[in-house]
Design a protein around this motif. Sequence first.
Motif, short mmCIF file in Angstrom:
data_model
loop_
_atom_site.label_atom_id
_atom_site.label_comp_id
_atom_site.label_asym_id
_atom_site.label_seq_id
_atom_site.Cartn_x
_atom_site.Cartn_y
_atom_site.Cartn_z
N VAL A 218 0.84 -1.20 0.00
CA VAL A 218 0.00 0.00 0.00
C VAL A 218 0.87 1.24 0.00
O VAL A 218 1.82 1.35 0.79
CB VAL A 218 -0.93 0.03 1.23
N LEU A 219 0.54 2.18 -0.88
CA LEU A 219 1.22 3.48 -0.90
C LEU A 219 0.19 4.55 -0.59
O LEU A 219 -0.82 4.68 -1.29
CB LEU A 219 1.84 3.73 -2.27
N ILE A 220 0.42 5.31 0.47
CA ILE A 220 -0.47 6.41 0.87
C ILE A 220 0.16 7.71 0.39
O ILE A 220 1.18 8.16 0.92
CB ILE A 220 -0.69 6.44 2.39
N TRP A 221 -0.45 8.31 -0.62
CA TRP A 221 0.09 9.53 -1.24
C TRP A 221 -0.57 10.73 -0.59
O TRP A 221 -1.76 10.98 -0.75
CB TRP A 221 -0.17 9.49 -2.74
N GLY A 222 0.23 11.48 0.16
CA GLY A 222 -0.28 12.57 0.99
C GLY A 222 -0.26 12.07 2.43
O GLY A 222 -1.28 11.72 2.98
N PHE A 223 0.96 12.01 3.01
CA PHE A 223 1.13 11.31 4.28
C PHE A 223 1.13 12.28 5.45
O PHE A 223 2.13 12.44 6.17
CB PHE A 223 2.40 10.47 4.26
N GLY A 224 -0.02 12.94 5.64
CA GLY A 224 -0.19 13.83 6.79
C GLY A 224 -0.85 13.10 7.94
O GLY A 224 -0.66 11.90 8.14
N SER A 225 -1.67 13.83 8.67
CA SER A 225 -2.30 13.27 9.86
C SER A 225 -3.20 12.08 9.54
O SER A 225 -3.20 11.07 10.24
CB SER A 225 -3.11 14.35 10.58
N ILE A 226 -3.99 12.19 8.45
CA ILE A 226 -4.88 11.10 8.09
C ILE A 226 -4.07 9.87 7.68
O ILE A 226 -4.35 8.74 8.14
CB ILE A 226 -5.83 11.52 6.95
N GLY A 227 -3.07 10.07 6.84
CA GLY A 227 -2.25 8.95 6.41
C GLY A 227 -1.56 8.26 7.56
O GLY A 227 -1.47 7.02 7.60
N GLN A 228 -1.09 9.04 8.52
CA GLN A 228 -0.40 8.47 9.67
C GLN A 228 -1.36 7.76 10.62
O GLN A 228 -0.95 6.89 11.39
CB GLN A 228 0.35 9.57 10.41
N THR A 229 -2.64 8.11 10.55
CA THR A 229 -3.66 7.39 11.33
C THR A 229 -4.07 6.11 10.62
O THR A 229 -4.28 5.07 11.25
CB THR A 229 -4.89 8.29 11.54
N LEU A 230 -4.17 6.17 9.29
CA LEU A 230 -4.60 5.03 8.51
C LEU A 230 -3.53 3.93 8.45
O LEU A 230 -3.86 2.74 8.45
CB LEU A 230 -4.96 5.49 7.09
N ALA A 231 -2.28 4.33 8.38
CA ALA A 231 -1.19 3.36 8.17
C ALA A 231 -1.20 2.20 9.17
O ALA A 231 -1.16 1.03 8.77
CB ALA A 231 0.15 4.08 8.18
N PRO A 232 -1.26 2.46 10.49
CA PRO A 232 -1.26 1.32 11.43
C PRO A 232 -2.50 0.45 11.33
O PRO A 232 -2.44 -0.74 11.63
CB PRO A 232 -1.14 1.99 12.80
N MET A 233 -3.63 1.02 10.89
CA MET A 233 -4.83 0.21 10.68
C MET A 233 -4.57 -0.82 9.58
O MET A 233 -4.92 -2.00 9.71
CB MET A 233 -6.01 1.10 10.29
N LEU A 234 -3.94 -0.36 8.50
CA LEU A 234 -3.63 -1.25 7.39
C LEU A 234 -2.57 -2.26 7.78
O LEU A 234 -2.65 -3.44 7.41
CB LEU A 234 -3.17 -0.42 6.19
N GLN A 235 -1.57 -1.80 8.52
CA GLN A 235 -0.52 -2.71 8.96
C GLN A 235 -1.09 -3.80 9.87
O GLN A 235 -0.65 -4.96 9.81
CB GLN A 235 0.57 -1.93 9.70
N GLY A 236 -2.07 -3.44 10.68
CA GLY A 236 -2.70 -4.41 11.56
C GLY A 236 -3.43 -5.51 10.80
O GLY A 236 -3.67 -6.60 11.34
N LEU A 237 -3.77 -5.23 9.54
CA LEU A 237 -4.44 -6.23 8.70
C LEU A 237 -3.45 -6.93 7.77
O LEU A 237 -3.86 -7.65 6.86
CB LEU A 237 -5.55 -5.56 7.89
N GLY A 238 -2.16 -6.68 8.00
CA GLY A 238 -1.14 -7.41 7.26
C GLY A 238 -0.57 -6.72 6.06
O GLY A 238 0.23 -7.30 5.32
N ALA A 239 -0.95 -5.47 5.81
CA ALA A 239 -0.45 -4.75 4.64
C ALA A 239 0.96 -4.20 4.89
O ALA A 239 1.34 -3.92 6.03
CB ALA A 239 -1.39 -3.62 4.27
N GLN A 240 1.70 -4.05 3.80
CA GLN A 240 3.00 -3.40 3.83
C GLN A 240 2.78 -1.96 3.38
O GLN A 240 2.40 -1.72 2.23
CB GLN A 240 3.98 -4.10 2.89
N VAL A 241 2.99 -1.01 4.27
CA VAL A 241 2.58 0.37 4.03
C VAL A 241 3.78 1.30 3.90
O VAL A 241 4.71 1.26 4.71
CB VAL A 241 1.66 0.88 5.15
N ARG A 242 3.73 2.14 2.88
CA ARG A 242 4.66 3.25 2.73
C ARG A 242 3.87 4.52 2.49
O ARG A 242 2.73 4.47 1.99
CB ARG A 242 5.63 3.04 1.57
#
Length: 313
Positions: free
Chosen positions: A146-170
Amino acid sequence: MKILLPDTMPLDPTLPEGWEAVVVDARAEIPAAHHDAAALVVWGSSRRHLASAAVDLPQLRLVQSLAAGVEGILAAGFADDVVVATGAGLHSRTVSEHALAVLLALVRRLPEAREAQERHEWSDELGGLQPLHPEGRLTTLLGARVLIWGFGSIGQTLAPMLQGLGAQVRGAARSAGTRAGVEVIAEADVPAALPGTDVLVNILPATERTAGIVGREVLAALPDHAILVNVGRGATVDQVALREALEAGTLGAAGLDVTEPEPLPSGDPLWDAPRLLITPHGAGGRPVGADERIAANLRALVEGGEVLHPAAR
């Protein structure tokens, strides 16, 4: 001192001593009785309301938006000495929740399951024995890139949610580094990262630089099974190119919570694009912690401290 609160949501901030809160119609001009206001909170406010505030409030010192984007406020023409504060962070959890819901719905093919239900059809294609990673389709977030383009507050909140489901996040932002424990690449390196991206989450703001940035080149660089989710701004996506990619099968699926324009006209062909889920800008709409943000920035105004999340002027 007076602060004007919008009637578009219930607010009850703790005010500094000597301050008074007045609720006004957020879609009408500011009544003459309140032209002495020193602060204004903006949420769902009309252009008419903002134009009136810019012209009719000579003592105004602070405009506190409850939205992250403040393009409309800045366009209203407030004096340079008026601090405009954004609502950055107030929507991080709700937008992240929505982005995750849309992504999971597409990954697990819930729109197709709903269509099968309406036909009273038990679909063997959607259920039963399934490979975890079938060729040409993303069916799980386990191992998804997963690539989150625009990594501000929302992206930094979303990232651990995705990681918790097994995704590799940048993340992707203007400069590279590590934010909130997540690797962030520079925007200049996004094109090279796209071929290895299974999910592109777009949380970019609408600026001159980002207009149509997710266009034909970006969509063509993604794998054919990739999923695009846009919870940023509609203007950042070339919707014609998106529709063409979905119709051609060169994009796996897409979920849009924002479009250009909004509302999306009923006759727009985008509605009928295959494997596309559209929600009507419902990701945010409910600021979390608004009272606390208003109170903190009023204290900063009174005490000469730093206002949280000032907009660049």
